[in-house]
Design an enzyme around this catalytic site. Structure first.
Site, short mmCIF file in Angstrom:
data_model
loop_
_atom_site.label_atom_id
_atom_site.label_comp_id
_atom_site.label_asym_id
_atom_site.label_seq_id
_atom_site.Cartn_x
_atom_site.Cartn_y
_atom_site.Cartn_z
N GLU A 1 0.88 -1.17 0.00
CA GLU A 1 0.00 0.00 0.00
C GLU A 1 0.91 1.22 0.00
OE1 GLU A 1 -3.27 -0.10 -0.08
OE2 GLU A 1 -3.71 -2.18 0.44
N CYS B 1 -2.82 8.61 2.91
CA CYS B 1 -2.50 8.09 1.57
C CYS B 1 -3.58 8.55 0.61
CB CYS B 1 -2.48 6.56 1.53
SG CYS B 1 -2.24 5.76 3.08
#
Lengths: 498, 498, 498, 498
Positions: C257, C291
């Site tokens: 990720e 993110c």
């Protein structure tokens, strides 16, 4: 203290209000000792009507609540059930006569399904799928269905409601519960527990969970009413047939869990120690009153005598008695009618050529000694489900014949084989093996986990509850296609231009 | 050449034997020109009995054939249908009166489902799932179900059989087809094509695919017989209700595709050019005789007049006539009864306050001009499905009211909205949006793809055919648990030791 | 009281032992006020080795524990997290600088995934499927994989561990956690909470959940070791690339990720009130350090000026400050390096032709004012992920160009469109729309639910965590075929007879 | 006629153009008789670049083609493969040395996957799922991924391409194929067949299916290029490790099918007749050059001698020779290097204490006699995959030890057990059983059906091809959330109001 007194204390502790009882109501007599508690107030057809109106209102609101939030209610229900586990289990023992371990197991099943349904509340997966038309998106979405009526039986007085309610709630549906007339107290207790979950949840609509205590008229009113989107009924094949017909006549939906006539095939390679234990549990547990109770033992002729001898020995010392007592394995039948059914079936079995190997006598109240009966053939009594601890034994020589025997009854709930042979086990599980909804290897027919779909074929009614995608019965499916192009193509290449 | 002559040539070319016809049989009159062909031999109850015996035998063998091999038969069927596409399509035109493009589309749908089912033959996925007990494996397996009776209607004389047969065959089930009495010829033709696939396949059991031409008695005999594991019936709600009740009475399984009363909501942001085209196709295609025909147009009041004017204009020049002729968009109604129903509905609509905007007249034979009727409210005639090209128009001001109107009919098949608003489109597809089995955005209600599940709710009967997991209706589910340990733990932590 | 003091009290309350700290350990400085707590003891390579040995042992035992029982541990973990929610949330605030509501949200995410994983523990569905060979059964089963190393980042200091750990535990895998060097305290606290769940569970194997505090060497040792079956790493693309390469070199499995560069397209039909709120939250929430933070605003040129004006106004009054204070919406950046990155990016943006519309200044410590920068083109700085609250604005005229802009960056995590047009919304979600792992309509790019799969494409690394079938990354798939016939057919009809 | 002459005729018949050959190209020598055909023109890095540009263009167009229409191309490919089956099979025999039945089986596998993928083209199912936020819809959609490079090995010169291409095409991805340098002819032939399907399809974009014949440089260029969305590589572990590392370095996606070292456990209850046949086929079929070839035989010590004796007897009369000849069961190794590897492995086995029971000699050209070698322990040579017909035999006493032996090699492709014991079979299939991607009971390790996922763990590389949801490797997943409310709630209850 009588069982009725015990029950009274538990009901008070769980917060069941006095208004739930009324003189002239449903009489409550514990099968454990015959003691009678306060009669339970019964509902009538106007209560049914009011309940259905409330449920319709609850549905309009509840279906708009996001499913994961609905799952939170079920999670809280699980927490409250955990907190009340011992009390509820004891009440099951007192009202339905189950031994302590089974009472606890039944409540555990309620808890398990709540955990499962909580997770499900973020799933309820439909599909996205590709369209054959450019600039189109296709989807299949599962939508809330509407009010669900749950008609449950005495032998699982609370778990069956939980199976249905946990899924229905998560799916967006209100639930109306009509418990068995033989077990209203556990229903009242469960509803009191559910009220706590609702209170903690906060803003659930009124009418989301309702309880209707009553007789046949209440059930019939629910079944016939088009406002009930789904009738989930557990009970006898006779009852189920009536429900199915009424619901079909209004093009409604029903989920049926009816009679079983469950068999075990024992082959020479079976682990006989395990087989004996599995047979005993599944044939006499709950005094033979489970839908999945083992009723037919189909043994290879080479091992039949030895196996029957071991079983007879085990049966002869079975601790039958007060289900509250530690060590008891067999409690009472539910009532006098059940005892009469037990005796009548035994008499018929003998008339059809059977030999009672062990048991078959009745004791005080509705206590009986479980029976094993060797039968010359799969005659009428064997093909009929008698809700009592009678195990019919038949023998076979060829494995295919054993499977044929297993399948040659009208019911199709549960089945099993004890074997260590891959060929036999897998054949039993094949397209030409057992025709039941449940098929086990080296496990008795009884005692399903909530993760699997529970239910059976043929006269068992075809319904599936609990795990797998059983939740789909509580929702309606919608096939959706969105055209985001500036064109209007037709499927299958059809052209049509005005 | 008359339509009947055309049909005769095609039947011969496809290999339908002379024995399929007999004097005194079912009369065959083409709606195209009223010409009559040879009467078709009808079956009686003893034929039904023989067919069911054969099907039972076929089932015993076919369920043992590996599913991917069963898929090969369906693949071959698809190849043969491709080869016969033009002939079959023309026969659909001649017998059911569909225009050429629709006839071809219907055969394409048969081909599509064969391709789909061939792939499915290696799927038919059940589940493996974890057991709560150590040393146990759980599985859910889908097994063949048994003989399937397919009762189809005249308006999709061949596609519906294919939807059922392709899935049933792959699932391991024999199929007995009772086509509509109005369309036996296409059934005979399709069976002749299927015979070729069977011949190429080689070793399919006898009785795998059977055709029973006949009337109500044949249908009733099939529906009542416990040897029929699944009755898949397409037709009117009245018929479906009868089927459902009978099948429920024997605790069988039915899959119903009944009446629709399909609506389109048009909002101000809709692309009106597309809306007009979509309305025209879905309201007059197949002369208004699709289950998914658009019957109710629910238009925002601000755009209603303009839209109706455009529709009236388009309707006034609709090419009605011989469906074989290039350019024809509207063929005949199926028969004189249908014309009478058309006229009666229009009269009732007027009586209920409606105004016929355009159309509504009948021509030669069973040709009529499609009608648009503006209605003051969703009155009785609007809430009833008349199988003819009548489009009722109603207006609304608030989108929620539009959805409420859409849902406020007894049927629940198909529905759609024309809008470019995300909020309206998604609300229509939400849990509180359309209550139908099919919900489209910027597409008419008609013309589903085979990849999605097809069917509807409420009086539409709840069945699902074709794509998604519709195949599960043709199989039975089995929950399997295998204990490979040397221990015998019980679920839910129950203890029980003899 | 300083933030460090606050943290110390919470750690003590949660039971983190003194042995977790040591002089010379990892320094802990709160971004809230710069106060320093006790240094945290760090692990070295020999600790890694010991941890991996313990994990291997734990795996051998844990994979034999039935998955539903493993789910019970995760359920207890959820209960303990609920009990410690306020403390953990405050610790997230103190150590990572998140505002209170976000701290609570992060802990809620841990709780949600525990509920989800508990349900999953009875699913972990594989398939049963039909074999092409007679007398064969095919199944696909998902088996436990082995030890999982979780390398997490400072910005979600606890949720990412929970996403991984809840699934890994249920799937049968031990977990070793290496938290960010910037946030060891929350990791210690979570592990203390997890210990309580383990204690209540009772018989989990030693080494099931382990924590390794340390620097790059610890991470590298974990990544390189073949005993780690899965490396789940969250962080920068640079780090992810290194992890991926190392793991690939040993043919291991990684779940990455990595960076995002998330855009919002705003079209003229968008609800501008909602857009403004969504932009503000997703661009400045967590001080731009998610993110999924919104970094690129792609506005139709007709509405750009008005929208920017409204945003500028909202930004100018943004409450920046101590994240513990009620009303604060923007807390500090994580450290001085982050502030420097913020300033450098702004300078580069200006150099590339950008105009700072609002914000961009720094305050005390690591507090900054979020910036909006209008850019003439998608230049280098825009295509790069700077972990700070800078929002670049670009305009477009044609919707296709907007989508092209959105896709024309190396990262592929999250994306969104604000529009009320069905055509635009669905095009954005189509095969030729957004190329990101997450695509939203009328929602900012930030704030995923745990029910969906979380992760992205391209330089974001391709991993998926949390919902849907993300659990499959934590298991290995096994295709099983059982021959129970007495024959030995080969697939594809191959013949081979010795 | 030489094998090269045979091949030339087939290539001409299938329409492979002369331009595919050129002097100085790749030499083609048939292992059957050593005859040499025309050298095949090789591509270089500039061809790779051009191919990738073309593929990118094809992708932009192909992803917009509805998946069911893409499926139609694959259906046509299946038809063309059926038509060319005999020719392609013979070419496999001539170029790779497979016996006739295996050549036919390999082409059948191509056909099977086309049928499967055609059905899949209407599935490619994502999910719809409930959002925790009111007025939100969540979906997971699978989108086309981009160009796929297929690097295949000589031993399945055509099937592996088909596995990849059929799925990739349906998923919306162009395919670039780099076949083994040892088998370019079959690749040319398959591409000529594919061209026919493309021509019938009509409007597929240029560059959809491309073939690059060449050496290591071509493969390396493909692997390194970021335009290749997925590298699907079949071959040695050494090659796979290099591919994996390169692709990881650019954060791309790879699907690896690498070495196997497949074992069979034989227990006393096994059907020894079946075991002998299964061992012979899976150990010597394709001259031991399948990834799934049986290489290790793990026999219970009580039955080892008898089993080895029967095997030795069967091996001693194995018909080794021209694979075109009827009756031949063992054709040649692929080339002289393979023969040397065979001899070297045997020498090492003897050095490690092994005894050659039968076979092990070489004949003319690259023909060898398959060998059985009894080994004292699972030494280095046994743990290494030698691509040749050597079967190592080891014995055991306890079933757990057998499973441990099976798992104690670096590879994890296929495995099997021969037993009639339910306990042994299910233990082998349990979480603590075989660690391979394929686990069979009473079937050899070789010969998978296309319906299951094919691939393995550990050094086998972890990829899965063919059935189940292997298609997901060819697509990217997108989590989509649509807010259709007028509100903007945040997940996890976060509040943030500007």
């Amino acid at each position: 203290m009588t069982a009725a007194d015990d029950a009274r204390l538990i009901l008070a502790r769980l917060g069941v209000p006095d208004t739930a009882f009324s003189t002239g109501g449903l009489p409550c007599r514990s099968p454990v000792d015959g003691s009678a508690g306060s009669p339970v107030r019964v509902h009538d057809r106007s209560d049914v009507d009011a309940a259905l109106s409330a449920a319709a209102g609850a549905f309009a609101a509840w279906r708009r609540v996001p499913a994961p939030r609905r799952g939170e209610l079920v999670r809280l229900l699980g927490e409250e059930l955990r907190a009340a586990k011992a009390d509820l289990a004891m009440l099951v023992t007192l009202e339905a006569g189950k031994i302590t371990s089974e009472g606890l197991g039944e409540v555990q099943e309620m808890i398990d399904i709540c955990d499962f349904a909580t997770g499900l509340s973020r799933q309820l997966y439909g599909l996205t799928l590709p369209s054959e038309r450019p600039g189109h998106h296709m989807r299949e979405t599962w939508q809330p269905l509407g009010p669900v009526a749950v008609i449950s039986a005495f032998n699982f007085p609370v778990a069956v409601w939980a199976w249905n309610a946990a899924l229905a709630l998560v799916c967006g549906d209100p639930v109306i519960w009509k418990p068995s007339e033989k077990t209203p107290l556990t229903a009242l207790a469960v509803h009191a527990v559910a009220e706590r979950a609702l209170a903690r949840f906060g803003d659930a609509p009124d009418g989301l969970l309702q309880l209707l205590v009553g007789g046949r008229d209440v059930g019939e009113a629910l079944v016939a009413d088009p406002r009930v989107a789904l009738v989930s009924a557990t009970g006898s094949t006779r009852m189920g047939r009536a429900v199915a017909t009424t619901v079909a006549g209004r093009l409604g939906r029903s989920l049926l869990e009816l009679g079983g006539n469950n068999a075990m095939i024992v082959t020479p390679s079976a682990d006989m120690d395990m087989a004996v234990r599995a047979i005993a549990f599944s044939a006499v547990g709950t005094c033979g009153q489970r839908c999945t109770t083992l009723r037919r033992l189909l043994v290879h002729e080479d091992v039949a005598d030895a196996l029957i001898a071991r079983l007879a020995s085990a049966y002869s010392t079975l601790p039958v008695g007060d289900p509250r007592a530690p060590g008891t394995l067999v409690g009472p039948l539910i009532d006098e009618d059940a005892v009469k059914g037990f005796e009548a079936a035994l008499a018929q079995a003998v008339a059809e050529g059977g030999t009672v190997v062990v048991g078959g006598t009745r004791g005080e109240g509705s206590y009986v000694r479980p029976a094993i009966v060797r039968m010359p053939a799969q005659s009428a009594v064997v093909r009929h489900e008698t809700f009592a601890p009678i195990l019919y034994v038949l023998t076979w020589r060829d494995f295919d014949d054993a499977v044929a025997l297993q399948n040659d009854v009208p019911q199709g709930l549960s089945s099993c084989v004890f074997t260590d042979s891959v060929r036999e086990a897998e054949a039993f599980l094949s397209a030409w093996g057992s025709d039941c909804g449940i098929a086990n290897v080296n496990i008795g027919p009884s005692g399903a986990e909530i993760g699997g779909a529970f239910g059976g074929e043929k006269e068992t009614g075809g319904g599936r509850e609990s795990g797998s995608d059983a939740w789909k019965a509580y929702m309606r499916r919608q096939t959706q296609t969105v055209n985001f192009s500036a064109d209007l193509p037709l499927a299958q290449g059809v052209t049509f231009e005005v």
